[in-house]
Design a protein around this motif. Structure first.
Motif, short mmCIF file in Angstrom:
data_model
loop_
_atom_site.label_atom_id
_atom_site.label_comp_id
_atom_site.label_asym_id
_atom_site.label_seq_id
_atom_site.Cartn_x
_atom_site.Cartn_y
_atom_site.Cartn_z
N THR A 138 -0.18 55.61 71.00
CA THR A 138 -0.25 56.67 69.99
C THR A 138 -1.54 57.47 70.14
N ASP A 139 -2.64 56.76 70.44
CA ASP A 139 -3.91 57.45 70.64
C ASP A 139 -3.80 58.44 71.79
N LEU A 140 -3.12 58.02 72.86
CA LEU A 140 -2.98 58.90 74.01
C LEU A 140 -2.23 60.18 73.65
N LEU A 141 -1.20 60.05 72.80
CA LEU A 141 -0.41 61.21 72.43
C LEU A 141 -1.19 62.16 71.54
N LEU A 142 -2.08 61.63 70.72
CA LEU A 142 -2.81 62.45 69.76
C LEU A 142 -4.13 62.97 70.30
N THR A 143 -4.55 62.49 71.46
CA THR A 143 -5.85 62.85 72.00
C THR A 143 -5.72 64.06 72.92
N THR A 144 -6.61 65.03 72.75
CA THR A 144 -6.68 66.17 73.65
C THR A 144 -7.73 65.89 74.71
N PHE A 145 -7.31 65.80 75.96
CA PHE A 145 -8.24 65.47 77.03
C PHE A 145 -8.88 66.74 77.58
N THR A 146 -10.16 66.68 77.80
CA THR A 146 -10.93 67.78 78.38
C THR A 146 -11.25 67.45 79.83
N PRO A 147 -11.75 68.43 80.59
CA PRO A 147 -12.18 68.12 81.97
C PRO A 147 -13.19 66.98 82.03
N ALA A 148 -14.10 66.92 81.03
CA ALA A 148 -15.06 65.83 81.01
C ALA A 148 -14.37 64.49 80.82
N ASP A 149 -13.31 64.45 80.01
CA ASP A 149 -12.55 63.21 79.83
C ASP A 149 -11.92 62.76 81.14
N LEU A 150 -11.40 63.73 81.90
CA LEU A 150 -10.79 63.39 83.18
C LEU A 150 -11.83 62.87 84.16
N LEU A 151 -13.02 63.48 84.16
CA LEU A 151 -14.10 62.99 85.02
C LEU A 151 -14.50 61.58 84.61
N LEU A 152 -14.61 61.35 83.31
CA LEU A 152 -14.98 60.03 82.83
C LEU A 152 -13.96 58.99 83.28
N THR A 153 -12.68 59.33 83.19
CA THR A 153 -11.64 58.41 83.63
C THR A 153 -11.75 58.13 85.12
N ALA A 154 -12.01 59.18 85.90
CA ALA A 154 -12.13 59.01 87.36
C ALA A 154 -13.34 58.15 87.71
N PHE A 155 -14.48 58.39 87.06
CA PHE A 155 -15.68 57.63 87.37
C PHE A 155 -15.52 56.16 86.96
N THR A 156 -14.92 55.94 85.80
CA THR A 156 -14.71 54.56 85.35
C THR A 156 -13.74 53.84 86.27
N GLY A 157 -12.70 54.56 86.70
CA GLY A 157 -11.76 53.96 87.65
C GLY A 157 -12.44 53.61 88.96
N ALA A 158 -13.34 54.47 89.42
CA ALA A 158 -14.07 54.17 90.66
C ALA A 158 -14.95 52.94 90.48
N TYR A 159 -15.54 52.80 89.30
CA TYR A 159 -16.35 51.61 89.02
C TYR A 159 -15.51 50.34 89.09
N LEU A 160 -14.36 50.36 88.43
CA LEU A 160 -13.49 49.18 88.42
C LEU A 160 -12.93 48.89 89.81
N ARG A 161 -12.59 49.94 90.55
CA ARG A 161 -12.03 49.75 91.88
C ARG A 161 -13.07 49.22 92.86
N THR A 162 -14.33 49.60 92.68
CA THR A 162 -15.38 49.16 93.59
C THR A 162 -15.80 47.72 93.33
N ALA A 163 -15.93 47.35 92.06
CA ALA A 163 -16.43 46.01 91.73
C ALA A 163 -15.32 44.98 91.58
N GLY A 164 -14.14 45.38 91.09
CA GLY A 164 -13.09 44.43 90.74
C GLY A 164 -12.47 43.66 91.89
N PRO A 165 -11.86 44.30 92.89
CA PRO A 165 -11.19 43.56 93.96
C PRO A 165 -12.07 42.55 94.69
#
Length: 418
Positions: free
Chosen positions: A329-356
């Motif tokens: 529900t939060d995803l449907l109600l949230t308006t994502f900005t370019p900064a939000d997309l960058l934040l998602t990409a950077f966080t994903g890179a963090y998880l992908r680098t350290a996790g495996p």
């Protein structure tokens, strides 16, 4: 008979092998540490050694490929206090780099006896750099780091002094104790706070407004508009610094078993920490950022006589770290900005680098996979710093930090960060 005696001598040396350089990979990538000199004749350079070999030896001692994990601390610290990178941030980066490399040289000097057995290829036990030279470099770099911090102001010098004391205490004693991971976490925490403190101090002396401040129009009747991002003190950066410190603690704990392996629980715990930190950075404060404008004093865009509309400034509090999940529900109600997309990409890179790598080390806790997990944790520092800067409203700083990733990868192929 002679070859038998040699074989027995080698076997005896193996039976006397010490526990190894615990915590070394983490200090290599997070604050700096190293090796012990054997016999004096090993310290004499070979007759045919040229300048290229000397440069190579010092780059190995300093782990230059791990240097790229340092500037992001100051940039994330400046972002956390609402400051654009400036003179104070640059001085903090310089001080951090000097103190980081001082720790590297001091580490190898302190561990020279262990390295003579476990890592004889390291610069000191191989005789390419003498112990006095390494110790002298550590002292000079520490003094240089403190001098740069002093130019940013007394508060920055105070933080840098605490950071230097933590690095020296870790290298000389704490890394072989249970307090080792906590000391390393404290060093990385202080490094981010150094960037925040230096940025605030330099901005205050220069009259630099906080990032995003509302402009004041000369002669206007209403010149009391509150800035969109009010000036914040250095302690505002503490939650972001603790995130970085928590990551450092987990990787340090894993690194203490990199020479022998055999630990499954620690990589699993570090993996859980990584997942929790990634979720916290991604979702913390989302409600404040996406809430529609509210009426109130100050800001831009009047809605009536004496009334203005402004967005509620984002405040990253320790309580936000508990917010680690969101619903569809939060995803449907949230308006994502370019900064939000960058934040998602950077966080994903963090998880992908350290996790495996951590998962692989948990499934097979062998020394090579454990060392690979530590290296992944060191490299993951960069996208984590970028995510923290973007989270605080400085996507430009986040992009600048992420630009260091290909450089770090390229240099890591030539000089190991551990």
């Amino acid at each position: 008979m002679r070859w038998r005696l040699r074989a027995l001598s080698v076997l005896g040396a193996g039976l006397r092998m010490p526990s190894g350089a615990r915590g070394r990979a983490l200090q290599d990538g997070l604050s700096g540490t190293g090796g012990t000199a054997p016999a004096p004749d090993r310290h004499r350079p070979s007759p045919g050694r040229g300048r290229g070999d000397t440069v190579r030896a010092w780059t190995e001692l300093f782990r230059v490929s791990a240097l790229f994990s340092v500037p992001g601390d100051a940039l994330a610290g400046a972002a956390a206090v609402g400051r654009s990178p400036g003179r104070g941030t640059a001085l903090a980066i310089g001080a951090s780099l000097c103190l980081y490399e001082a720790g590297m040289a001091l580490n190898d000097w302190a561990d020279r006896e262990e390295d003579a057995v476990d890592r004889p290829h390291r610069p000191i036990p191989s005789g390419r750099i003498s112990p006095p030279a390494a110790l002298g470099a550590a002292g000079v770099l520490t003094a240089a780091g403190l001098a740069l911090a002093a130019r940013a102001g007394r508060p920055a010098l105070a933080v840098a002094t605490g950071l230097a004391a933590t690095v020296w205490a870790y290298d000389l004693h704490l890394k072989h104790t249970k307090a080792g991971p906590a000391a390393m976490a404290a060093a990385r925490t202080l490094d981010l706070l150094l960037g925040a403190t230096a940025s605030v101090a330099a901005g205050a002396r220069g009259g630099v407004a906080a990032r995003g401040s509302a402009p004041v129009v000369p002669g206007a009747a209403d010149n009391v508009a509150a800035p969109a991002h009010p000036a914040r003190g250095p302690l505002t950066a503490l939650p972001a610094a603790l995130v970085l410190g928590a990551h450092t603690y987990g990787v340090t704990a894993v690194s203490r078993h990199e020479a022998q392996g055999g630990s499954t629980a620690l990589p699993l715990a570090a993996l859980a920490t990584t997942a929790g930190l990634g979720a916290a950075v991604l979702t913390a404060g989302r409600a404040d950022r996406t809430r529609p404008p509210e009426p109130g004093a100050g800001g831009v865009g009047a809605t009536g006589p004496g009334e203005h509309r402004t967005t509620r400034p984002y405040r990253f509090t320790p309580a936000d770290l508990l917010l680690t999940a969101f619903t569809p529900t939060d995803l449907l109600l949230t308006t994502f900005t370019p900064a939000d997309l960058l934040l998602t990409a950077f966080t994903g890179a963090y998880l992908r680098t350290a996790g495996p790598p951590l998962l692989h080390a948990a499934l097979n806790p062998s020394p090579p996979l454990t060392q690979r997990a530590v290296g992944g944790g060191i490299r993951a520092m960069i996208p984590l710093q970028a995510a923290l800067a973007t989270r605080a409203g400085a996507p430009g700083s986040g992009l600048a930090v992420m630009a260091l990733v290909p450089l770090a990868r390229s240099l890591a192929r030539k000089v190991s960060p551990t």
